[in-house]
Design a protein around this motif. Sequence first.
Motif, PDB file in Angstrom:
ATOM      1  N   LEU A 390     -22.495 -62.239 -29.593  1.00 54.13           N
ATOM      2  CA  LEU A 390     -23.235 -62.928 -30.642  1.00 54.13           C
ATOM      3  C   LEU A 390     -22.289 -63.694 -31.554  1.00 54.13           C
ATOM      4  O   LEU A 390     -22.553 -63.869 -32.723  1.00 54.13           O
ATOM      5  N   PHE A 393     -22.993 -66.344 -34.486  1.00 52.45           N
ATOM      6  CA  PHE A 393     -23.547 -65.975 -35.768  1.00 52.45           C
ATOM      7  C   PHE A 393     -22.557 -65.263 -36.670  1.00 52.45           C
ATOM      8  O   PHE A 393     -22.824 -65.061 -37.834  1.00 52.45           O
TER       9      PHE A 393
ATOM     10  N   TRP B  66     -28.918 -74.507 -30.085  1.00 56.03           N
ATOM     11  CA  TRP B  66     -30.245 -74.001 -29.773  1.00 56.03           C
ATOM     12  C   TRP B  66     -31.153 -75.148 -29.374  1.00 56.03           C
ATOM     13  O   TRP B  66     -31.126 -76.213 -29.972  1.00 56.03           O
ATOM     14  N   GLN B 110     -31.750 -58.392 -32.223  1.00 57.07           N
ATOM     15  CA  GLN B 110     -30.988 -58.448 -33.456  1.00 57.07           C
ATOM     16  C   GLN B 110     -31.622 -59.446 -34.417  1.00 57.07           C
ATOM     17  O   GLN B 110     -32.200 -60.448 -33.999  1.00 57.07           O
ATOM     18  N   VAL B 120     -32.996 -62.514 -32.353  1.00 58.05           N
ATOM     19  CA  VAL B 120     -32.408 -62.973 -31.100  1.00 58.05           C
ATOM     20  C   VAL B 120     -32.230 -61.803 -30.135  1.00 58.05           C
ATOM     21  O   VAL B 120     -32.075 -60.664 -30.548  1.00 58.05           O
ATOM     22  N   HIS B 122     -30.924 -60.922 -25.686  1.00 57.69           N
ATOM     23  CA  HIS B 122     -30.527 -61.345 -24.354  1.00 57.69           C
ATOM     24  C   HIS B 122     -31.555 -60.868 -23.343  1.00 57.69           C
ATOM     25  O   HIS B 122     -32.125 -59.793 -23.495  1.00 57.69           O
ATOM     26  N   LEU B 135     -30.131 -66.401 -23.682  1.00 57.60           N
ATOM     27  CA  LEU B 135     -30.072 -65.896 -25.048  1.00 57.60           C
ATOM     28  C   LEU B 135     -31.208 -66.566 -25.798  1.00 57.60           C
ATOM     29  O   LEU B 135     -31.221 -67.783 -25.963  1.00 57.60           O
TER      30      LEU B 135
END
Lengths: 1075, 228
Positions: A390, A393, B66, B110, B120, B122, B135
């Motif tokens: 991640l 972020f 994104w 998360q 978000v 996976h 993702l």
Amino acid sequence: MAAEKLRDLSQPIDVGVLDATVAAFFVTGSKEERAAADQILRDLQANPDMWLQVVHILQNTNSLDTKFFALQVLEGVIKYRWNALPVEQRDGMKNYISEVIVQLSSNEASFRSERLYVNKLNVILVQIVKHDWPAKWTSFIPDLVAAAKTSETICENCMAILKLLSEEVFDFSRGEMTQQKIKELKQSLNSEFKLIHELCLYVLSASQRQDLIRATLSALHAYLSWIPLGYIFESTLLETLLKFFPVPAYRNLTIQCLTEVAALNFGDFYNVQYVKMYTIFIGQLRIILPPSTKIPEAYSSGSGEEQAFIQNLALFFTSFFKFHIRVLESTPEVVSLLLAGLEYLINISYVDDTEVFKVCLDYWNSLVLELFDAHHNSDNPAVSASLMGLQPFLPGMVDGLGSQVMQRRQLYSHPMSKLRGLMINRMAKPEEVLIVEDENGNIVRETMKDNDVLVQYKIMRETLIYLSHLDHDDTEKQMLRKLNKQLSGEEWAWNNLNTLCWAIGSISGSMAEDQENRFLVMVIRDLLNLCEITKGKDNKAVIASNIMYVVGQYPRFLRAHWKFLKTVVNKLFEFMHETHPGVQDMACDTFLKIVQKCKRKFVIVQVGENEPFVSELLTGLATTVQDLEPHQIHSFYESVGNMIQAESDPQKRDEYLQRLMALPNQKWAEIIGQARHSVEFLKDQVVIRTVLNILQTNTSAATSLGTYFLSQISLIFLDMLNVYRMYSELVSTNITEGGPYASKTSFVKLLRSVKRETLKLIETFLDKAEDQPHIGKQFVPPMMESVLGDYARNVPDARESEVLSLFATIINKYKATMLDDVPHIFEAVFQCTLEMITKNFEDYPEHRLKFFSLLRAIATFCFPALIKLSSPQLKLVMDSIIWAFRHTERNIAETGLNLLLEMLKNFQQSEFCNQFYRSYFMQIEQEIFAVLTDTFHKPGFKLHVLVLQQLFCLPESGALTEPLWDATTVPYPYPDNVAFVREYTIKLLSSSFPNMTAAEVTQFVNGLYESRNDPSGFKNNIRDFLVQSKEFSAQDNKDLYAEEAAAQRERERQRMLSIPGLIAPNEIQDEMVDS
Amino acid sequence: MATNEPEHEHRDEEEAGANEDEDTGAQVAPIVRLEEVAVTTGEEDEDAVLDLKSKLYRFDKDANQWKERGAGTVKFLKHKNTGKIRLVMRQSKTLKICANHFVKSGMSVQEHVGNEKSCVWHARDFADGELKDELFCIRFASIENCKTFMQKFKEVAESEEEKEESKDAADTAGLLEKLTVEETKTEEKTEAKAVETAKTEVKAEEKKESEAEKSGEAKKTEESGPST
């Protein structure tokens, strides 16, 4: 006899006769002649004037044995009386010894031929130096160095002297010299090392003589651990050593020197030099021992010198990495060398030698702990999140400490992976239950005593758990891979399978629960497959045992999966019918182990079940245990007792207990019923054995049930006492009528086993019953006559020591409520037991230990009862306490000393303080000093110190309001008790230790007073006193430091509790964890 | 049909009137007949345990940004028989699939660092007809909806985990039930040998009987000799 003339020392001794006497003792004499010669030589040695003859003897004899005898006399004088000699005599002897050494070592031929003699002379010289240098012999080091430069053989011998000096001052000084003296010598040697250093460098760079170079390296080795660092790193010393390293003749000596350097740890100033040293070392090592070498095989087929090299290599790497591994992580080029070194060390760790493995294991444990600590402290959600990809972020969180720690983990991940393989491959055997026969022929279970293997298991387990935390997946993969090799037959062997399963069991509790669950499922499945495809009942039994061992190590999994747990237990019940050797014992032990950790699961109604498992079990109890041996049934009853104890509903609990005990109770009722008709029935050996078995079954259940066993023991209690009384009379009769060996017959032994088991059952129950004073009280009165009265009336050989420990337990448990019963206990057991144990220190060992435990319990919890004793009775108690701590048996001495401390404290606070201390203060002090200075009592040092401290604090505490001394016998009054105690102590010690001066004794006693409120100062003062008194010379004194070691162990345990898995799940005392 | 018929006839008349010369007089049947087709969504065997409006994004690794996947409704669908739960997101109006994957043990969701309404996760997604590692980011109209989604996601993942474990443990328990130190195959071999031994004995006995009979016959022959 001509040798008698030797005793006359008023004229020079007849050396010829002395030679003959010494020869008679060592070589030529018959038994009688040797004894006579020994006596004469001893007398000569003890004669204070004998040493004056030493020079004369040495100059005139040709016998090496005679020379050694003379030097032995001289050594004794130097060690103990040197400072008392006149200066002229001391100087004369010093010069003579020095001259002889120089003379002999200046000539190659005489140096070699007289080697042993020269070595002994060297030792004598060093003993003198320890006294005289540096204060009285300031030129010793310069003299020595100057002499060394005159010839190579003298130089070689000087190196030997220097080595001895360093060893004497730094390695063997603990316990032999006062701390002040040690510090002084170190400072002096430190400041004068420059000359030694120059000499060593000169020799190493200039000489070609192999023996001289080897001697120099040996001497250097002794100094490297304490000399100023500049001598090592700011000179050519390291380069010189590294040049010698590849040469076979010097390789082992050189690496030992390098190891001393590697073990130094004084900050970061010389890190560059360490990196350079390591780089060169690895480069040379790769030539000497190519990385592809199979070290374990090379070791087993190598010569002694080659094996020593491997051992030294292990010491070098572990020392270097322990203190300097961080330095090697700085640059990529050095990192590759670091990894190469770790690779060497891992390969060495596979060597089949216990000592080598221990050295490596200790290091691995500390390295892995260090990595784990860093990992543990930095493992936080931010870092974990970044590991999950991640990153977009959390751009700011990756840098900094987390990154550093991760880099380090990645750096070491490969060696750590190999290390996991090592730990798994070589896992030691954990604690196990042994089935043994005791002295009465009964089968009992014993846990293995602490030994080297168990210690090794604990260290390896700890190491493997840390490794597991660093990378759970790799740990799991390696274990499963090895399991597959068992399945494929590639590595199949009992030992390999056992080792692997011990390793798998050792990491229980270290993984997260879901990962552990998946891992365990895979392991169990593979093991089950292995059992299925393997032929041979022996093989299958071994695999089944390993399956059950692994399962038993994972209580968390069992508690979370009832169906699995139930299947395991039912499978164990099946195995309880299997007659293949060892299977039944394995089943019972595993059952007990599992029940202890999962007991609540067995008393609740599980999903899909009609009733609690324990109820189902009790229904089929008779069938389940029908094929078990008695000792296995006892274990089974303890297990079920644990289940019942976990039931919170009192009604159900009692019902279960009743059902559990139905079988033995039925048998018991039958026997008692028959006995009412005819008492003779109880005398049958089969019946006696059955009674014993029933009692043992009850004891097992009481062990786990504790308080809840009340209803059962109430049921059989009175009958049990009746049987006890009857069997006791039988024993008495047999011993009285049967002669001296009656107590050894199997019949009497069997009867006594029943008596002992009866007492043990009662003691177990009372000890386990919690906060229930009324329970204890209701059981005591019936025992007063049956047990105590019986003890008092019996002949000594028939008295059961268990009576003493039973009442000690009762008093420890019920404390002041037993106050009124103490006089009866005293009356029954005190006098007669004392008569048994005061004839010597050996007879009736069990009675001794338990007698003093009982006395201590009374002094601790029922002290007022002691106050009510008459004076003669109290004196008897005090005499017995002194008798106790004069035992060399450690347990008894310790109990006696603790008992004494308790008495001193309690009397100090009581109204009888003055009378007590006036009567006993001086005697106690005298006796404590007697054992304090006795070498057989060193383990009690800590307690001796506590007693003395208490005595020395007393006079000023305000508790005493009257003089300690007897005014009628002392001509003049002392100002106060402090002055009296001081003077009394000085007189006591001065008369006991004539070899110490009055000034020394006075200084010691004053030191005690000044430090009486400073525990560690007080203790150190006493330690120095013991050293000065010479009672402890040349002996192992580590017992004097036992207290510090114990404190360290406790701190270690607290640390271990904070890390998951380190304290095995089976050992964590958390009663609610299986709810 | 009655009403249609006149119109048909009417049209025929008009045509006849307009094109008298072209009329063939033949009646023409329809060329194509369309059958009614049943329409299915693929969700008939599933119960929706969560249904929320949302907007879905996927992370384009190549572009490092994104990209919007679609706006519509996200559902957790639980299969009536197997009990398995999958996440499905369809675009509103077009009902195009934006996300389609099982929620498995070990998966987790998360919070989005910058937005309280977003989260978000996976997944291995099958929306485009092939399995892809994705993702995802999903945004809801309210914080409450976002929390509801996250909580439900976690519950499902955990229950999947428990089921998996229980099943594993039960299976292992079954295997453990068969654990034995007995050598069953060896015993079978022993029995086989025993049977063979028995057969051999039987044959031996038969042989003896046969020999006995032969002896008898020989005696008879001898006896008849003297008579002659």
